[in-house]
Design an enzyme around this catalytic site. Structure first.
Site, PDB file in Angstrom:
ATOM      1  N   ARG A   1     -65.502  23.114  -5.044  1.00  0.00           N
ATOM      2  CA  ARG A   1     -65.308  22.619  -3.618  1.00  0.00           C
ATOM      3  C   ARG A   1     -64.305  21.660  -3.474  1.00  0.00           C
ATOM      4  O   ARG A   1     -64.375  20.527  -3.860  1.00  0.00           O
ATOM      5  CB  ARG A   1     -66.655  22.158  -3.026  1.00  0.00           C
TER       6      ARG A   1
ATOM      7  N   ASP B   1     -75.513  12.079  -0.218  1.00  0.00           N
ATOM      8  CA  ASP B   1     -73.880  12.254  -0.385  1.00  0.00           C
ATOM      9  C   ASP B   1     -73.448  11.759   0.990  1.00  0.00           C
ATOM     10  O   ASP B   1     -74.048  11.220   1.694  1.00  0.00           O
ATOM     11  CB  ASP B   1     -73.496  13.720  -0.961  1.00  0.00           C
TER      12      ASP B   1
END
Length: 546
Positions: A167, A453
């Site tokens: 990603r 996160d």
């Protein structure tokens, strides 16, 4: 060491001998070419985001696009069939690109590993370059790591390793250490370009391919840009078009209204869509933040069964299976709690229930954040999905209207869930702790027995902003105001200082984190992303010249 740069490229930051192998002149030229060709469109699309936000603020709520109705209605097109290593995606593990994590994730027993340069990664210059070294070594099966205690980590040889997906960072971010013609390179193109240039052929050599996850897109035009980049990149190194496959995270509110169009733009490169649930909640709050009717309750009360979330999931599964690609479920953020058996059992029960809900709804796979959760997720998915996927589950019973994707039960979701002082304090604690860690270069952080996160930090600060902006009240009747939030933030900071001790606290990034955090939670100026707000504080400053 000094690294030779190609014309137009300036590297602002230290480069070790090992990192120089990543920043070869040929790799620099490849990344710079992508940036030169496509960065003007990237900036135009970011401007389009700003324009759309102004329309949202003025009351033009999201809807399905009339100009692309023919794409949604057409039965004639389907996406490419699943690529090698992406037919069965029942349990994917995600995490940052540090060396130990890469090894543990590939060894975990998960079917795939999404190596993350985005939300679970703090993009310091050194972190970025080391991440590319780690992925290069992993693909070539020569990665190893020795921990501080002498423990050795190597790739397993007794079973299949997880298929690697990468990603890159989102369109809104730049890489300030890699300058092209005097401007910072697009972080998306930097991450994608370096990985693809060095590893595309090597991934094919191990029977897989160059596979990606694409974050935070807001329209099919942004997907079209990625598709054009993919075609150009494949042409430049003479790989057939369609070799790349990419799964798009539907983690913005506006993208949910363009799922079919996004798949259509990427159809030759598509590997499906993913329910990026935490970022989706963040985006829902952010995009509708100026409308009091969309104020949400405590984060813990916004679940996948909330009406607007349930509609989003059902539409995603139907859309993917209609077009022949995987519909991936979301993240289980729980982590094992080793010192509290009862709390651990409760956490694992939540994981099992979450994964059962996903697989019985028709998802083809799911996400976990910790290697110890892979076995649990596999047990649940295997029970309900013995075959490789559920592409045959068409969900033709599903009909989702635009109003369903905005459904907060006419405000009853807030009334039923409620805003509590505990929820407010948790948001302050999570946001502050995460920002401090990110500023130190750590982007994946265990907080309150959850692996947090950037997405959950974004929810935390956006909720506080929303509550202050609209004068929301807690369940005991107290209004959430700027002064009260400031007081609670100071109380949290004081508690952290006492716990850490003055010396450790002074060395920490907590004072800076608190300063930055307080500027974006009080109902006034709103930063689109915490990562852009904080990024300049982790940029390596060039040495001064005499």
């Amino acid at each position: 060491m000094a690294v030779r740069t190609v014309p137009g490229v300036a590297i602002v930051g230290p480069v070790s001998a090992e990192h120089a192998d990543i920043l070869t002149p040929e790799a620099q030229e490849f990344v710079a070419t992508l940036h030169r060709v496509f960065n003007p469109r990237r900036k135009e699309l970011l401007k389009r985001r700003d324009d759309r936000q102004k329309e949202l603020d003025a009351g033009r709520l999201p809807d399905f696009l009339p100009e692309t109705a023919a794409v949604r209605a057409s039965p004639a097109w389907r996406c490419a069939p699943p690529a090698p290593g992406l037919v069965d995606r029942r349990v994917e593990i995600t995490g940052p690109v540090d060396r130990k994590m890469v090894i543990n994730a590939l060894n975990s027993g998960a079917t795939q590993f999404m190596a993350d340069f985005e939300d679970s990664h703090a993009p310091t210059w050194i972190n970025n370059l080391e991440g590319h070294v780690n992925l290069r070594d992993a693909i070539r099966r020569n990665i190893s790591f020795t921990g501080p205690n002498g423990k050795q980590y190597r790739l397993r040889t007794d079973g299949k390793l997880a298929t690697l997906l990468v990603r890159p960072r989102g369109w809104h971010l730049v890489e300030s250490h890699f300058m092209v013609d005097g401007e910072p390179c697009s972080a998306s193109m930097f991450d994608f370009g370096l990985f693809f240039f060095h590893n595309a052929r090597a991934t094919l050599a191990v029977g897989e391919g160059p596979y990606f996850y694409l974050p935070k897109m807001e329209s099919h035009l942004e997907a079209r840009l990625w598709n054009d980049i993919f075609n150009t990149a494949q042409d430049l190194i003479r790989l057939p078009r369609g070799t790349i496959r990419a799964t798009v995270l539907i983690e913005t509110l506006l993208a949910a209204f363009e799922m079919e169009e996004i798949l259509y733009e990427l159809r030759d490169h598509s590997a499906g869509l993913n329910c990026g649930r935490w970022d989706y909640i963040f985006s829902f709050i952010k995009k509708l933040r100026n409308h009091p009717q969309f104020v949400l309750p405590d984060r813990s009360a916004v679940t996948m069964t909330s009406p607007f979330m349930d509609a989003y999931v059902r539409l995603l599964i139907k859309t993917c299976h209609k077009r022949g690609v995987h519909a991936m479920g979301g993240m289980a953020a729980q982590i094992p709690i080793k010192d509290d058996p009862a709390a651990n059992a409760a956490a694992l029960a939540k994981v099992r229930a979450d994964k059962e809900r996903e697989v019985t709804a028709g998802h083809d796979g799911t996400w976990v954040a910790h290697p110890d959760l892979v076995k649990i997720a596999l047990e649940v998915v295997n029970k309900h999905m013995p075959q490789p996927n559920q592409l045959h589950v068409r969900r033709e019973d599903v009909s989702v209207r635009a109003s369903d994707l905005l459904d907060v039960r006419g405000g009853r979701l807030l009334a039923e869930g409620g805003i509590t002082e505990r929820g407010l304090r948790d948001n302050l604690s999570v946001g502050l702790a995460y920002m401090e860690s990110w500023l130190r270069g750590v982007g994946c952080v265990p907080i309150h027995n959850l692996m947090e996160d950037a997405a959950t930090a974004e929810i935390s600060r956006s909720q506080i902003w929303q509550w202050v902006r609209h004068g929301a009240r807690t369940t005991d009747g107290r209004q959430v105001t700027g002064p009260w939030v400031t007081q609670l933030l100071q109380e949290e900071l004081t508690a952290v200082r006492i716990k850490m001790g003055e010396e450790r606290f002074a060395r920490s990034k907590y004072p800076l984190a608190a300063q930055l955090y307080s500027g974006t939670i009080l109902g006034g100026p709103y930063s689109d992303f915490l990562t852009t707000l904080c990024y300049d504080h982790i940029v390596t400053k060039p040495a001064s010249r005499m």
